[in-house]
Design an enzyme around this catalytic site. Sequence first.
Site, PDB file in Angstrom:
ATOM      1  N   LEU A  14       0.822  -1.214   0.000  1.00  0.00           N
ATOM      2  CA  LEU A  14       0.000   0.000   0.000  1.00  0.00           C
ATOM      3  C   LEU A  14       0.855   1.264   0.000  1.00  0.00           C
ATOM      4  CD1 LEU A  14      -2.620  -0.604   2.862  1.00  0.00           C
ATOM      5  CD2 LEU A  14      -3.077  -0.609   0.399  1.00  0.00           C
ATOM      6  N   PHE A  50      -8.921  -4.307   3.503  1.00  0.00           N
ATOM      7  CA  PHE A  50      -8.531  -5.017   4.729  1.00  0.00           C
ATOM      8  C   PHE A  50      -7.077  -4.765   5.105  1.00  0.00           C
ATOM      9  CE2 PHE A  50     -11.723  -8.015   2.915  1.00  0.00           C
ATOM     10  CZ  PHE A  50     -12.580  -8.106   3.987  1.00  0.00           C
ATOM     11  N   LYS A  58      -2.174  -5.292  12.541  1.00  0.00           N
ATOM     12  CA  LYS A  58      -3.281  -5.363  13.507  1.00  0.00           C
ATOM     13  C   LYS A  58      -2.877  -5.837  14.913  1.00  0.00           C
ATOM     14  CE  LYS A  58      -4.415 -10.128  12.527  1.00  0.00           C
ATOM     15  NZ  LYS A  58      -5.406 -11.174  12.459  1.00  0.00           N
ATOM     16  N   SER A 115     -12.919  -1.179  13.459  1.00  0.00           N
ATOM     17  CA  SER A 115     -12.883  -2.089  14.598  1.00  0.00           C
ATOM     18  C   SER A 115     -13.640  -1.481  15.769  1.00  0.00           C
ATOM     19  CB  SER A 115     -11.412  -2.290  14.993  1.00  0.00           C
ATOM     20  OG  SER A 115     -11.306  -2.906  16.248  1.00  0.00           O
ATOM     21  N   TYR A 152      -2.519   1.137  17.323  1.00  0.00           N
ATOM     22  CA  TYR A 152      -3.308   0.394  16.328  1.00  0.00           C
ATOM     23  C   TYR A 152      -4.740   0.937  16.280  1.00  0.00           C
ATOM     24  CZ  TYR A 152      -6.556  -3.025  14.547  1.00  0.00           C
ATOM     25  OH  TYR A 152      -7.603  -3.601  13.867  1.00  0.00           O
ATOM     26  N   LYS A 204      -7.143   3.144  13.220  1.00  0.00           N
ATOM     27  CA  LYS A 204      -8.512   2.894  12.721  1.00  0.00           C
ATOM     28  C   LYS A 204      -9.351   4.161  12.863  1.00  0.00           C
ATOM     29  CE  LYS A 204      -8.054  -1.325  11.456  1.00  0.00           C
ATOM     30  NZ  LYS A 204      -7.997  -1.609  10.019  1.00  0.00           N
TER      31      LYS A 204
HETATM   32  P1  NAD Z   1      -4.454 -10.238   8.524  1.00  0.00           P
HETATM   33  O1  NAD Z   1      -3.141  -9.785   9.037  1.00  0.00           O
HETATM   34  O2  NAD Z   1      -4.708 -11.698   8.449  1.00  0.00           O
HETATM   35  O3  NAD Z   1      -4.725  -9.609   7.076  1.00  0.00           O
HETATM   36  C1  NAD Z   1      -4.240  -8.333   6.714  1.00  0.00           C
HETATM   37  C2  NAD Z   1      -3.529  -8.501   5.369  1.00  0.00           C
HETATM   38  O4  NAD Z   1      -3.018  -7.229   4.970  1.00  0.00           O
HETATM   39  C3  NAD Z   1      -2.354  -9.463   5.434  1.00  0.00           C
HETATM   40  O5  NAD Z   1      -2.494 -10.433   4.402  1.00  0.00           O
HETATM   41  C4  NAD Z   1      -1.129  -8.574   5.209  1.00  0.00           C
HETATM   42  O6  NAD Z   1      -0.115  -9.256   4.503  1.00  0.00           O
HETATM   43  C5  NAD Z   1      -1.731  -7.426   4.424  1.00  0.00           C
HETATM   44  N1  NAD Z   1      -1.022  -6.147   4.564  1.00  0.00           N
HETATM   45  C6  NAD Z   1      -0.655  -5.507   5.708  1.00  0.00           C
HETATM   46  N2  NAD Z   1      -0.022  -4.364   5.424  1.00  0.00           N
HETATM   47  C7  NAD Z   1      -0.002  -4.248   4.071  1.00  0.00           C
HETATM   48  C8  NAD Z   1       0.509  -3.291   3.170  1.00  0.00           C
HETATM   49  N3  NAD Z   1       1.161  -2.200   3.592  1.00  0.00           N
HETATM   50  N4  NAD Z   1       0.350  -3.492   1.855  1.00  0.00           N
HETATM   51  C9  NAD Z   1      -0.284  -4.591   1.389  1.00  0.00           C
HETATM   52  N5  NAD Z   1      -0.782  -5.543   2.183  1.00  0.00           N
HETATM   53  C10 NAD Z   1      -0.643  -5.371   3.519  1.00  0.00           C
HETATM   54  O7  NAD Z   1      -5.589  -9.516   9.400  1.00  0.00           O
HETATM   55  P2  NAD Z   1      -7.159  -9.766   9.461  1.00  0.00           P
HETATM   56  O8  NAD Z   1      -7.475 -10.321  10.787  1.00  0.00           O
HETATM   57  O9  NAD Z   1      -7.616 -10.470   8.239  1.00  0.00           O
HETATM   58  O10 NAD Z   1      -7.653  -8.265   9.465  1.00  0.00           O
HETATM   59  C11 NAD Z   1      -8.094  -7.616   8.281  1.00  0.00           C
HETATM   60  C12 NAD Z   1      -8.478  -6.187   8.624  1.00  0.00           C
HETATM   61  O11 NAD Z   1      -9.516  -6.209   9.608  1.00  0.00           O
HETATM   62  C13 NAD Z   1      -7.345  -5.361   9.233  1.00  0.00           C
HETATM   63  O12 NAD Z   1      -7.443  -4.041   8.730  1.00  0.00           O
HETATM   64  C14 NAD Z   1      -7.627  -5.393  10.712  1.00  0.00           C
HETATM   65  O13 NAD Z   1      -7.121  -4.262  11.368  1.00  0.00           O
HETATM   66  C15 NAD Z   1      -9.159  -5.388  10.709  1.00  0.00           C
HETATM   67  N6  NAD Z   1      -9.731  -5.964  11.944  1.00  0.00           N
HETATM   68  C16 NAD Z   1      -9.334  -7.207  12.344  1.00  0.00           C
HETATM   69  C17 NAD Z   1      -9.855  -7.743  13.520  1.00  0.00           C
HETATM   70  C18 NAD Z   1      -9.415  -9.078  14.024  1.00  0.00           C
HETATM   71  O14 NAD Z   1      -9.589  -9.347  15.224  1.00  0.00           O
HETATM   72  N7  NAD Z   1      -8.865  -9.967  13.188  1.00  0.00           N
HETATM   73  C19 NAD Z   1     -10.804  -7.011  14.254  1.00  0.00           C
HETATM   74  C20 NAD Z   1     -11.188  -5.750  13.795  1.00  0.00           C
HETATM   75  C21 NAD Z   1     -10.643  -5.229  12.622  1.00  0.00           C
HETATM   76  C1  WQD Z   2     -10.217 -11.369  24.203  1.00  0.00           C
HETATM   77  C2  WQD Z   2     -10.337 -11.625  25.705  1.00  0.00           C
HETATM   78  C3  WQD Z   2      -8.403 -10.930  26.941  1.00  0.00           C
HETATM   79  C4  WQD Z   2      -5.643 -13.807  25.148  1.00  0.00           C
HETATM   80  C5  WQD Z   2      -8.300  -7.387  20.099  1.00  0.00           C
HETATM   81  C6  WQD Z   2      -7.972  -5.984  19.674  1.00  0.00           C
HETATM   82  C7  WQD Z   2      -9.149  -5.377  18.988  1.00  0.00           C
HETATM   83  C8  WQD Z   2      -9.677  -6.272  17.861  1.00  0.00           C
HETATM   84  C9  WQD Z   2      -9.875  -7.671  18.311  1.00  0.00           C
HETATM   85  C10 WQD Z   2      -8.716  -5.593  15.792  1.00  0.00           C
HETATM   86  C11 WQD Z   2      -9.818 -10.486  26.564  1.00  0.00           C
HETATM   87  C12 WQD Z   2      -8.562 -12.428  27.021  1.00  0.00           C
HETATM   88  C13 WQD Z   2      -6.749 -13.072  25.471  1.00  0.00           C
HETATM   89  C14 WQD Z   2      -5.077 -14.686  26.119  1.00  0.00           C
HETATM   90  C15 WQD Z   2      -6.809 -14.039  27.651  1.00  0.00           C
HETATM   91  N1  WQD Z   2      -8.755  -6.367  16.772  1.00  0.00           N
HETATM   92  N2  WQD Z   2      -7.336 -13.193  26.709  1.00  0.00           N
HETATM   93  N3  WQD Z   2      -5.706 -14.757  27.337  1.00  0.00           N
HETATM   94  O1  WQD Z   2      -8.402  -7.708  23.235  1.00  0.00           O
HETATM   95  O2  WQD Z   2     -10.890  -8.053  22.762  1.00  0.00           O
HETATM   96  O3  WQD Z   2      -9.404  -7.330  20.978  1.00  0.00           O
HETATM   97  O4  WQD Z   2      -8.685  -8.143  18.952  1.00  0.00           O
HETATM   98  O5  WQD Z   2      -9.262  -4.554  15.599  1.00  0.00           O
HETATM   99  O6  WQD Z   2      -8.733  -4.148  18.511  1.00  0.00           O
HETATM  100  O7  WQD Z   2      -7.638  -5.228  20.815  1.00  0.00           O
HETATM  101  O8  WQD Z   2      -9.213  -9.642  21.792  1.00  0.00           O
HETATM  102  O9  WQD Z   2      -8.676 -12.023  21.622  1.00  0.00           O
HETATM  103  O10 WQD Z   2      -6.904 -10.440  22.485  1.00  0.00           O
HETATM  104  O11 WQD Z   2      -8.884 -10.942  23.918  1.00  0.00           O
HETATM  105  O12 WQD Z   2      -7.328 -14.149  28.764  1.00  0.00           O
HETATM  106  O13 WQD Z   2      -4.064 -15.335  25.906  1.00  0.00           O
HETATM  107  O14 WQD Z   2      -9.515 -12.760  26.027  1.00  0.00           O
HETATM  108  O15 WQD Z   2      -7.954 -10.415  28.163  1.00  0.00           O
HETATM  109  O16 WQD Z   2     -10.634 -10.442  27.707  1.00  0.00           O
HETATM  110  P1  WQD Z   2      -9.460  -8.128  22.322  1.00  0.00           P
HETATM  111  P2  WQD Z   2      -8.343 -10.811  22.392  1.00  0.00           P
END
Ligand code: NAD
Ligand code: WQD
Length: 342
Positions: A65, A86, A90, A130, A155, A159
């Site tokens: 990107l 996406f 993260k 998120s 992080y 967002k």
């Molecule tokens: P992921 O890391 O599996 O996927 C993100 C992808 O983006 C990866 O394949 C990575 O290689 C690619 N990427 C990162 N930086 C890049 C760059 N500069 N250029 C091109 N590609 C790049 O993560 P995910 O769990 O699939 O998350 C997808 C999106 O959803 C992210 O924006 C994340 O912040 C958001 N999100 C995830 C969660 C979660 O808990 N998994 C929760 C809320 C929001």
């Molecule tokens: C869930 C619960 C921990 C691991 C994170 C990001 C958030 C979003 C989702 C992207 C909590 C507990 C966890 C462990 C534990 N991502 N826990 N032992 O913190 O809700 O959210 O991921 O946007 O931005 O902050 O998710 O899965 O880390 O934790 O007890 O080894 O599990 O304390 O209560 P979280 P998580």
Amino acid sequence: MNDLSANKILVTGGAGYIGTHTCVELIEAGHEVIVFDNLCNSKAEALLGVERITGVRPELVVADLRDLPALIETFEKHEPDAVIHFAGLKAVGESVNHPLRYFQNNVAGSINLFEAMRKANVKKLVFSSSCTVYGSPKTLPIDENAPVGNTSNPYGHTKYMIEQILRELHQCNPDWNISILRYFNPVGAHASGEIGEDPHGVPENLMPYVCQVAVGKHDRVRVWGNDYDTPDGTGVRDYLHVSDLATGHLSALNKLDSNPGLMFHNLGTGNGYSVLDVIEAFRSASGQDINYEIMPRRPGDIAAVWADTSLAEKELGWKAERGLEEMCRDAWSWQKNHLNGF
Ligand code: NAD
Ligand code: WQD
């Protein structure tokens, strides 16, 4: 629900966890998918899993990107109708140690993407935000009008910043159609067991860590605190099946076609489960013993958060269908067949 006509969709981060599951749903709905991913947190093999499920392997552009010419070239070559964005870093803990890396990759990278869209006259976007933008909630469940921006780590702040950039972009250019989706806690894997979460190193998140305990990679789950003001004292979250989350993106694209504009939606189930609920559900779904130990609280954690999902249901016609048992069952079938990921 997902009745939009076939389109070409550019999926940034499409090789990642949520991206691959969304590619499956897009392809199954008849869309053409182009993945743009630098593979910094994923592998190209993940798209072979997409192919095994759908019969179609999305074209992969391996690029960053932060490389604006590569983005511009991708838009010129593929002429997508819409973008699902996406791509981003993260890991909350890593973002505290390397904040500039997060602002550069997520914020500067997103600005490049929007600039390439502007140049190519592509004005339809779905963005992965998120629930982290809400910070520590004052009332539960959280709806989309709750205050945002009081995030506790870089992080989360990326967002929030990208949301603000998109608000301004839309205000100055009302012909842009933008859906901002605030995910709660996505978990699980595609029911086929062909794709799933493949974290690098030791996972920070609960479900992938529990999966790794179940296969013996770690001896116990460390439960971060049992003195919260929750029914069993452990943290409560709104866990959501990744395939439900994926279909939410199709509903959002559909909505942008029928009701153009800027919109914000929570994607969650509306149910809160504790850490001990998750461990118990996983034990039951997998038949494996899951040892755990109560540890001190993890800095930055909040006690409880779950979504008010009524707006997504009303406006997008979307509702999560799968429960915690199915999330654990599918996470387990993926994990046990892919001990080392893809
Ligand atoms: P992921 O890391 O599996 O996927 C993100 C992808 O983006 C990866 O394949 C990575 O290689 C690619 N990427 C990162 N930086 C890049 C760059 N500069 N250029 C091109 N590609 C790049 O993560 P995910 O769990 O699939 O998350 C997808 C999106 O959803 C992210 O924006 C994340 O912040 C958001 N999100 C995830 C969660 C979660 O808990 N998994 C929760 C809320 C929001
Ligand atoms: C869930 C619960 C921990 C691991 C994170 C990001 C958030 C979003 C989702 C992207 C909590 C507990 C966890 C462990 C534990 N991502 N826990 N032992 O913190 O809700 O959210 O991921 O946007 O931005 O902050 O998710 O899965 O880390 O934790 O007890 O080894 O599990 O304390 O209560 P979280 P998580």
